[in-house]
Design an enzyme around this catalytic site. Structure first.
Site, PDB file in Angstrom:
ATOM      1  N   LYS B  81       0.740  -1.218   0.036  1.00 30.75           N
ATOM      2  CA  LYS B  81       0.143  -0.075  -0.038  1.00 30.75           C
ATOM      3  C   LYS B  81       0.733   1.194   0.010  1.00 30.75           C
ATOM      4  O   LYS B  81       1.957   1.198   0.806  1.00 30.75           O
ATOM      5  CB  LYS B  81      -0.951  -0.045   1.128  1.00 30.75           C
ATOM      6  CG  LYS B  81      -1.952   1.057   1.200  1.00 30.75           C
ATOM      7  CD  LYS B  81      -2.951   0.986   2.563  1.00 30.75           C
ATOM      8  CE  LYS B  81      -4.124   1.754   2.496  1.00 30.75           C
ATOM      9  NZ  LYS B  81      -4.891   1.417   3.991  1.00 30.75           N
ATOM     10  N   SER B 160      -9.545   1.245   2.604  1.00 30.16           N
ATOM     11  CA  SER B 160      -8.896   2.180   2.140  1.00 30.16           C
ATOM     12  C   SER B 160      -7.628   1.461   1.368  1.00 30.16           C
ATOM     13  O   SER B 160      -7.042   1.993   0.325  1.00 30.16           O
ATOM     14  CB  SER B 160      -8.126   3.247   2.570  1.00 30.16           C
ATOM     15  OG  SER B 160      -7.340   2.711   3.585  1.00 30.16           O
ATOM     16  N   SER B 184      -9.961  -0.975   6.837  1.00 34.22           N
ATOM     17  CA  SER B 184      -9.235  -0.966   5.396  1.00 34.22           C
ATOM     18  C   SER B 184      -8.757  -2.080   4.980  1.00 34.22           C
ATOM     19  O   SER B 184      -8.013  -2.103   3.823  1.00 34.22           O
ATOM     20  CB  SER B 184      -8.327   0.253   5.508  1.00 34.22           C
ATOM     21  OG  SER B 184      -9.112   1.601   5.571  1.00 34.22           O
TER      22      SER B 184
END
Lengths: 72, 471
Positions: B81, B160, B184
């Site tokens: 990420k 996310s 997330s």
């Protein structure tokens, strides 16, 4: 759902919203301000849910404070 | 080799690499090619780290050929990420347009640990801007575009950790690293039909990761199977002097065979409230399967404002973490219109209400531990709905527009949880099942999820497979 004008919730929302508007109002459109007001209502409703719970004074913030001591 | 490495779990890839049936260089080239060709299809890539990947892959190949095998991640490609710092001039954008050129001179601890395990960083993966901390309401909330779900191009991949979810589900990387403050990791894993593990708070160092909420942020793996998540967690877990929140408790993945093991499962009363019909049906079927390997008992927690507790802490910490960003008006450069103003309302949270949330958090932690001490895991739907459409405003517990009791307690109390697929719902999109355990008991939730996956085949279905949405 908006708090009805003159309601108990609205009485708390208005001064808090006024604070937010004072700080950021010049950055926001009328429509955005209306959305921010809804956000403040959410804050007030959450706060009231928290306040409704009775705790003992021994119920301290979690995690508890831990003092710091350096390596020397 | 005749076996395609795409959609093979890490465990199998590791066997092939160790046996020198496939080379780390060939493996890296396969996944770099897929990232380059298919990454834009899913809006899941920010930066392909080809040069670094090939350097790491050649090193792995040389070491393995020389008899120095580091372990199951040696030579295995992965994506991170894009909130994890990476050295070498690679951007770390936090998904935010005004930070497109942000660079760090060091690797995050997780990146360093994976390098030490021999894993090969192939890409920085897309994410919701600032990990969703500014209050986004719909998928168009990243400068790389909305995360596209590999199961349905009109559906969101979740957030996310959007790119981490879709890249694994589409076979662009064997595993990925994501982060969770509230939902997330579990959200993109559930929406994309893969496994996502949220470790206990403090299990994995956050040094070099974007701070959204200091007392809620966790880093964890997303992979094709629960077992893969365990293998990756073992590589990234551990105490780190650079992150004082990390636990000194060592952790090793217990990969012992779970065949014949009996489990104790708890189900929170009302856990399916507000869930879509397909989610409720899949969960009911899952419970029937779980009754074959253990007991299932309905449980109840005291009636406390669990979601308000975690939401208040999250809102205050995120507003503080980005205080300068907000004050400077940089929010106006973010992609999602609602991210320009939603956070302002948090200035209305009073200090005594925030402290009350912290005091209630202690009650939450004790009640959760008391309850979970009786079970191997609490089970519930991974998410209340299948993935929403790309143009759809979604419900969110963080905004207070959807219930998520397990998410509120799990994140507020720092508990481990894993999300795995358990069926398909509307529009051919996956549904998911969540196992949540006592703090530091990742092996309990992993064992339960591995047992579940030994009895089901949902994790063997991949986008594009003709049998994907049946059975």
């Amino acid at each position: 759902m908006s708090a009805a004008p003159g309601s108990d919730v609205a009485d708390e929302v208005e001064p808090l919203f006024a604070l937010v508007r004072e700080r950021y109002g010049d950055r926001l459109t009328a429509a955005q301000l209306d959305e921010v007001r809804k956000g403040v209502e959410g804050v007030v409703l959450a706060a009231r849910a928290l306040r409704a719970v009775r705790l003992e004074t021994s119920d301290e913030p979690f995690p508890p404070f831990i003092p710091h001591r350096g390596p020397s | 080799m005749s076996e395609s490495p795409v959609f093979l779990p890490v465990r199998r890839l590791a066997e092939l690499v160790r046996a020198r049936t496939i080379s780390p260089v060939a493996l890296a080239e396969t996944f770099l090619d897929r990232l380059e060709r298919l990454g834009p299809t899913y809006n899941c890539v920010v930066t392909i780290t080809r040069e670094r990947a090939m350097t790491e892959a050649r090193r792995a190949e040389h070491e393995i050929a020389g008899g120095r095998y580091r372990g199951p991640l040696h030579g295995i490609p992965y994506g991170a990420k894009d909130l994890l710092a990476t050295a070498g001039g690679i951007p770390t954008t936090w998904g935010a347009a005004p930070l497109r050129e942000q660079r760090f001179a060091f690797d995050a601890t997780v990146i360093r640990k994976l390098e030490e395990a021999g894993a090969v960083l192939c890409a920085k993966l897309a994410m919701v801007e600032l990990a969703g901390g500014m209050g986004y309401r719909q998928p168009h909330a990243s400068f790389t575009g909305p995360g596209i779900n590999p199961w349905n191009p009109d559906a969101w991949s979740g957030g996310s950790s959007s790119g981490s979810g879709s890249a694994v589900a589409a076979g662009l990387v064997p595993f990925a690293i994501g982060s969770e403050t509230w939902g997330s990791i579990l959200s993109p894993a559930g929406y994309c039909g893969i496994a996502g593990l949220r470790p206990s708070y403090g299990r994995v160092s956050r040094h070099g990761a974007m701070a959204l909420c200091w007392t809620l942020d966790k880093l964890g793996p997303l992979g094709l199977t629960a077992e893969d998540c365990g293998l990756v967690l073992e590589a990234i877990a551990g105490e780190d002097p650079a992150d004082p929140s990390t636990s000194e408790r060592p952790w090793r993945f217990d990969a012992a065979d779970v065949t014949g093991r009996r489990f104790r499962f708890g189900v929170m009363k009302g856990v399916t409230a507000g869930c879509d019909d397909a989610v409720v049906a899949a969960f009911a079927r899952s419970l029937e399967t779980l009754r074959g390997i253990g007991s299932v008992e309905e449980v109840e927690l005291p009636d406390l404002p669990w979601e308000a507790i975690t939401r208040t802490i999250l809102h205050v910490e995120a507003a503080s973490a980005f205080e300068d960003f907000i004050a400077a008006g940089t929010l106006a450069e973010l992609t999602a219109p609602e991210d320009h103003w939603s956070v302002y309302a948090r200035d209305a949270i009073l200090a005594k209400d925030y402290v009350k949330a912290l005091r209630l958090r202690g009650v939450m932690a004790r009640e959760a531990d008391r309850l979970l001490s009786r079970f191997d895991a609490l089970v519930g739907p991974g998410h209340a709905t299948v993935a929403p459409g790309l143009e759809q405003e979604f419900r969110s517990a963080i905004r207070g527009s959807a219930p998520d009791l397990m998410g509120a307690i799990g994140n507020g109390a720092g508990l481990p949880a894993i999300c795995v697929p358990n069926g398909f719902g509307d529009r051919g999109l996956p549904t998911s099942l969540q196992f949540m355990g006592r703090v530091y008991e990742e092996n309990s939730v992993l064992a339960a999820a591995r047992a579940w996956q030994s009895l089901t085949s949902w994790h063997l279905r991949h986008p594009g497979s003709s049998a994907a949405a049946t059975g």
